[in-house]
Design a protein around this motif. Structure first.
Motif, PDB file in Angstrom:
ATOM      1  N   LEU A  22     -64.262-106.721 -10.168  1.00 35.33           N
ATOM      2  CA  LEU A  22     -65.610-106.335  -9.748  1.00 35.33           C
ATOM      3  C   LEU A  22     -65.768-106.211  -8.240  1.00 35.33           C
ATOM      4  N   CYS A  23     -64.885-106.819  -7.457  1.00 35.47           N
ATOM      5  CA  CYS A  23     -65.036-106.798  -5.999  1.00 35.47           C
ATOM      6  C   CYS A  23     -63.835-106.159  -5.301  1.00 35.47           C
ATOM      7  N   PHE A  24     -62.670-106.744  -5.521  1.00 37.79           N
ATOM      8  CA  PHE A  24     -61.487-106.293  -4.780  1.00 37.79           C
ATOM      9  C   PHE A  24     -61.081-104.869  -5.159  1.00 37.79           C
ATOM     10  N   LEU A  25     -60.955-104.606  -6.451  1.00 35.74           N
ATOM     11  CA  LEU A  25     -60.510-103.286  -6.897  1.00 35.74           C
ATOM     12  C   LEU A  25     -61.477-102.172  -6.499  1.00 35.74           C
ATOM     13  N   PRO A  26     -62.809-102.325  -6.715  1.00 36.59           N
ATOM     14  CA  PRO A  26     -63.732-101.277  -6.249  1.00 36.59           C
ATOM     15  C   PRO A  26     -63.668-101.074  -4.740  1.00 36.59           C
ATOM     16  N   GLY A  27     -63.469-102.173  -3.989  1.00 38.91           N
ATOM     17  CA  GLY A  27     -63.360-102.032  -2.537  1.00 38.91           C
ATOM     18  C   GLY A  27     -62.153-101.214  -2.129  1.00 38.91           C
ATOM     19  N   VAL A  28     -61.009-101.490  -2.751  1.00 40.16           N
ATOM     20  CA  VAL A  28     -59.790-100.735  -2.455  1.00 40.16           C
ATOM     21  C   VAL A  28     -59.954 -99.274  -2.854  1.00 40.16           C
ATOM     22  N   LEU A  29     -60.556 -99.031  -4.019  1.00 37.50           N
ATOM     23  CA  LEU A  29     -60.778 -97.647  -4.461  1.00 37.50           C
ATOM     24  C   LEU A  29     -61.724 -96.917  -3.514  1.00 37.50           C
ATOM     25  N   GLY A  30     -62.756 -97.636  -3.025  1.00 38.39           N
ATOM     26  CA  GLY A  30     -63.676 -97.020  -2.075  1.00 38.39           C
ATOM     27  C   GLY A  30     -62.963 -96.584  -0.806  1.00 38.39           C
ATOM     28  N   ILE A  31     -62.072 -97.438  -0.283  1.00 39.57           N
ATOM     29  CA  ILE A  31     -61.304 -97.067   0.903  1.00 39.57           C
ATOM     30  C   ILE A  31     -60.404 -95.880   0.601  1.00 39.57           C
ATOM     31  N   ALA A  32     -59.808 -95.862  -0.599  1.00 37.15           N
ATOM     32  CA  ALA A  32     -58.933 -94.742  -0.978  1.00 37.15           C
ATOM     33  C   ALA A  32     -59.724 -93.439  -1.057  1.00 37.15           C
ATOM     34  N   TYR A  33     -60.923 -93.482  -1.625  1.00 36.07           N
ATOM     35  CA  TYR A  33     -61.742 -92.266  -1.745  1.00 36.07           C
ATOM     36  C   TYR A  33     -62.203 -91.745  -0.384  1.00 36.07           C
ATOM     37  N   SER A  34     -62.202 -92.593   0.624  1.00 39.52           N
ATOM     38  CA  SER A  34     -62.627 -92.136   1.944  1.00 39.52           C
ATOM     39  C   SER A  34     -61.637 -91.147   2.548  1.00 39.52           C
ATOM     40  N   PHE A  35     -60.442 -91.046   1.963  1.00 41.02           N
ATOM     41  CA  PHE A  35     -59.444 -90.096   2.441  1.00 41.02           C
ATOM     42  C   PHE A  35     -59.420 -88.826   1.583  1.00 41.02           C
ATOM     43  N   THR A  36     -60.495 -88.602   0.835  1.00 43.42           N
ATOM     44  CA  THR A  36     -60.571 -87.425  -0.035  1.00 43.42           C
ATOM     45  C   THR A  36     -61.826 -86.613   0.290  1.00 43.42           C
ATOM     46  N   ASP A  37     -62.031 -85.544  -0.484  1.00 38.34           N
ATOM     47  CA  ASP A  37     -63.239 -84.716  -0.338  1.00 38.34           C
ATOM     48  C   ASP A  37     -64.176 -84.920  -1.536  1.00 38.34           C
ATOM     49  N   TRP A  38     -64.199 -86.100  -2.095  1.00 37.46           N
ATOM     50  CA  TRP A  38     -64.980 -86.437  -3.285  1.00 37.46           C
ATOM     51  C   TRP A  38     -66.448 -86.087  -3.091  1.00 37.46           C
ATOM     52  N   ASN A  39     -67.040 -85.343  -4.018  1.00 37.99           N
ATOM     53  CA  ASN A  39     -68.458 -84.995  -3.947  1.00 37.99           C
ATOM     54  C   ASN A  39     -68.981 -84.700  -5.348  1.00 37.99           C
ATOM     55  N   ASN A  40     -70.279 -84.542  -5.419  1.00 38.44           N
ATOM     56  CA  ASN A  40     -70.942 -84.309  -6.713  1.00 38.44           C
ATOM     57  C   ASN A  40     -70.902 -82.854  -7.154  1.00 38.44           C
ATOM     58  N   PHE A  41     -70.394 -82.006  -6.316  1.00 37.35           N
ATOM     59  CA  PHE A  41     -70.465 -80.569  -6.592  1.00 37.35           C
ATOM     60  C   PHE A  41     -69.157 -80.005  -7.135  1.00 37.35           C
ATOM     61  N   SER A  42     -68.180 -80.854  -7.335  1.00 36.95           N
ATOM     62  CA  SER A  42     -66.900 -80.401  -7.855  1.00 36.95           C
ATOM     63  C   SER A  42     -66.252 -81.525  -8.655  1.00 36.95           C
ATOM     64  N   LEU A 266     -68.103 -94.168   5.528  1.00 34.83           N
ATOM     65  CA  LEU A 266     -68.977 -95.022   6.335  1.00 34.83           C
ATOM     66  C   LEU A 266     -68.958 -96.461   5.837  1.00 34.83           C
ATOM     67  N   SER A 267     -68.919 -96.662   4.525  1.00 37.57           N
ATOM     68  CA  SER A 267     -68.845 -98.013   3.973  1.00 37.57           C
ATOM     69  C   SER A 267     -67.539 -98.690   4.378  1.00 37.57           C
ATOM     70  N   SER A 268     -66.448 -97.945   4.392  1.00 42.90           N
ATOM     71  CA  SER A 268     -65.155 -98.506   4.790  1.00 42.90           C
ATOM     72  C   SER A 268     -65.159 -98.891   6.262  1.00 42.90           C
ATOM     73  N   ILE A 269     -65.754 -98.033   7.087  1.00 40.64           N
ATOM     74  CA  ILE A 269     -65.851 -98.357   8.515  1.00 40.64           C
ATOM     75  C   ILE A 269     -66.661 -99.625   8.714  1.00 40.64           C
ATOM     76  N   LEU A 270     -67.770 -99.738   7.984  1.00 40.41           N
ATOM     77  CA  LEU A 270     -68.602-100.939   8.081  1.00 40.41           C
ATOM     78  C   LEU A 270     -67.812-102.179   7.656  1.00 40.41           C
ATOM     79  N   PHE A 271     -67.026-102.055   6.602  1.00 41.47           N
ATOM     80  CA  PHE A 271     -66.222-103.180   6.127  1.00 41.47           C
ATOM     81  C   PHE A 271     -65.266-103.661   7.210  1.00 41.47           C
ATOM     82  N   PHE A 272     -64.559-102.736   7.846  1.00 39.45           N
ATOM     83  CA  PHE A 272     -63.583-103.127   8.859  1.00 39.45           C
ATOM     84  C   PHE A 272     -64.272-103.667  10.121  1.00 39.45           C
ATOM     85  N   VAL A 273     -65.441-103.126  10.463  1.00 39.87           N
ATOM     86  CA  VAL A 273     -66.186-103.648  11.616  1.00 39.87           C
ATOM     87  C   VAL A 273     -66.640-105.075  11.350  1.00 39.87           C
TER      88      VAL A 273
END
Length: 292
Positions: A22-42, A266-273
């Motif tokens: 519930l915490c660690f895995l979603p956090g890692v996936l969130g950081i991984a998605y920050s290196f993609t073009d993930w969006n609601n339109f595709s 932005l969430s990943s940047i906030l996490f590292f800050v």
């Protein structure tokens, strides 16, 4: 020796598995998605490398404004809450103050209200034409002091900071009072016999012995300041323009627009800050043995 331990490691396995899922895995996936073009339109997700991070840290990007606002908000509220909480705690632990518990309760009471409620109440009170504050100033003959507290670009950010400080200083006061009451009175008695002034007692006894408490207070304030959202959203919604926008309001806007990759960036940047600043604070204010 491991076999004789009272609490075997597998007692914590359930909590560890839940934390991982519930915490660690979603956090890692969130950081991984920050290196993609993930969006609601595709339905397709492509690797984008550091493109999102380059967009955020581009010199003229609005995201740098959000990051700067977050840092300024954190610094200002941390300093103001700590100073106000410490001053109130020192005052309300003096023997000559009557009704100390009542005063403490009144000052602490804003903390039990939600940030959304406080933000909406102050939004109404600070309205330029119908708000209580401006009408009160006009009523006592100080109409020149009536301002557009939440729409003036020069006043809106300080106003938000002061409202947040008003809400949170009671919580800091309670923590500091607990620390003050744990200090042995013999130290102050000995200092009084030696003729030490109040300032000398404060700098040589109170502050050193309160160092662990102040570390905890600083960590709490910094963690909250960097993650602030409710107060900003309810008071100004990040406006006018982007004057009071912070990282979490930017994350909310990006997810609302369907730009999921930028929101996770932005969430990943906030996490590292947050992680970096908290490590630095704890390291720089590490508890050491105090000699009195």
């Amino acid at each position: 020796m491991n076999r004789k331990k009272i609490y075997p490691w597998y007692y914590a396995a359930g909590a560890a598995i839940l934390f991982f899922l519930l915490c660690f895995l979603p956090g890692v996936l969130g950081i991984a998605y920050s290196f993609t073009d993930w969006n609601n339109f595709s339905d397709e997700i492509h690797f984008a490398g550091l493109a999102n991070y380059k967009t955020v840290f581009h010199g003229n990007s609005e995201y740098m404004k959000y990051i700067a606002n977050t840092l300024w908000f954190t610094i200002a509220t941390t300093v103001l809450k700590t100073v106000a909480g410490l001053a109130l705690a020192l005052l309300l632990t003096q023997t000559f103050i009557r009704g100390k518990n009542l005063h403490r309760m009144v000052i602490f009471s804003p903390q039990v209200m939600s940030y959304l409620v406080v933000g909406l109440v102050f939004r109404s009170m600070l309205h330029p034409t119908t708000g209580f504050l401006n009408n009160f100033l006009r009523g006592i003959g100080f109409g020149g002091l009536a301002k557009n507290w939440l729409t003036d670009l020069k006043l809106v950010f300080p106003t938000v900071i002061l409202v947040d400080t008003w809400k949170g200083m009671g919580y800091i006061m309670v923590i500091v009072i607990a620390g003050l009451l744990s200090v042995a009175p013999e130290y102050y008695e000995a200092a009084s016999i030696d003729g030490a002034s109040f300032f000398k007692k404060f700098t040589c006894i109170t502050l050193p012995l309160l160092k662990p408490v102040l570390v905890n207070v600083t960590v709490l304030n910094v963690t909250y300041g960097l993650r602030v959202f409710d107060m900003i959203y309810s008071l100004t919604n990040g406006g006018p323009g982007n004057a009071t926008g912070v990282i979490n309001t930017a994350v909310y806007k990006e997810f609302s627009k369907g730009n999921l990759a930028m929101g996770t960036t932005l969430s990943s940047i906030l996490f590292f800050v947050v992680l970096s600043l908290l490590y630095f604070i704890i390291w720089s204010m590490e508890n050491k043995e105090v000699e009195v």
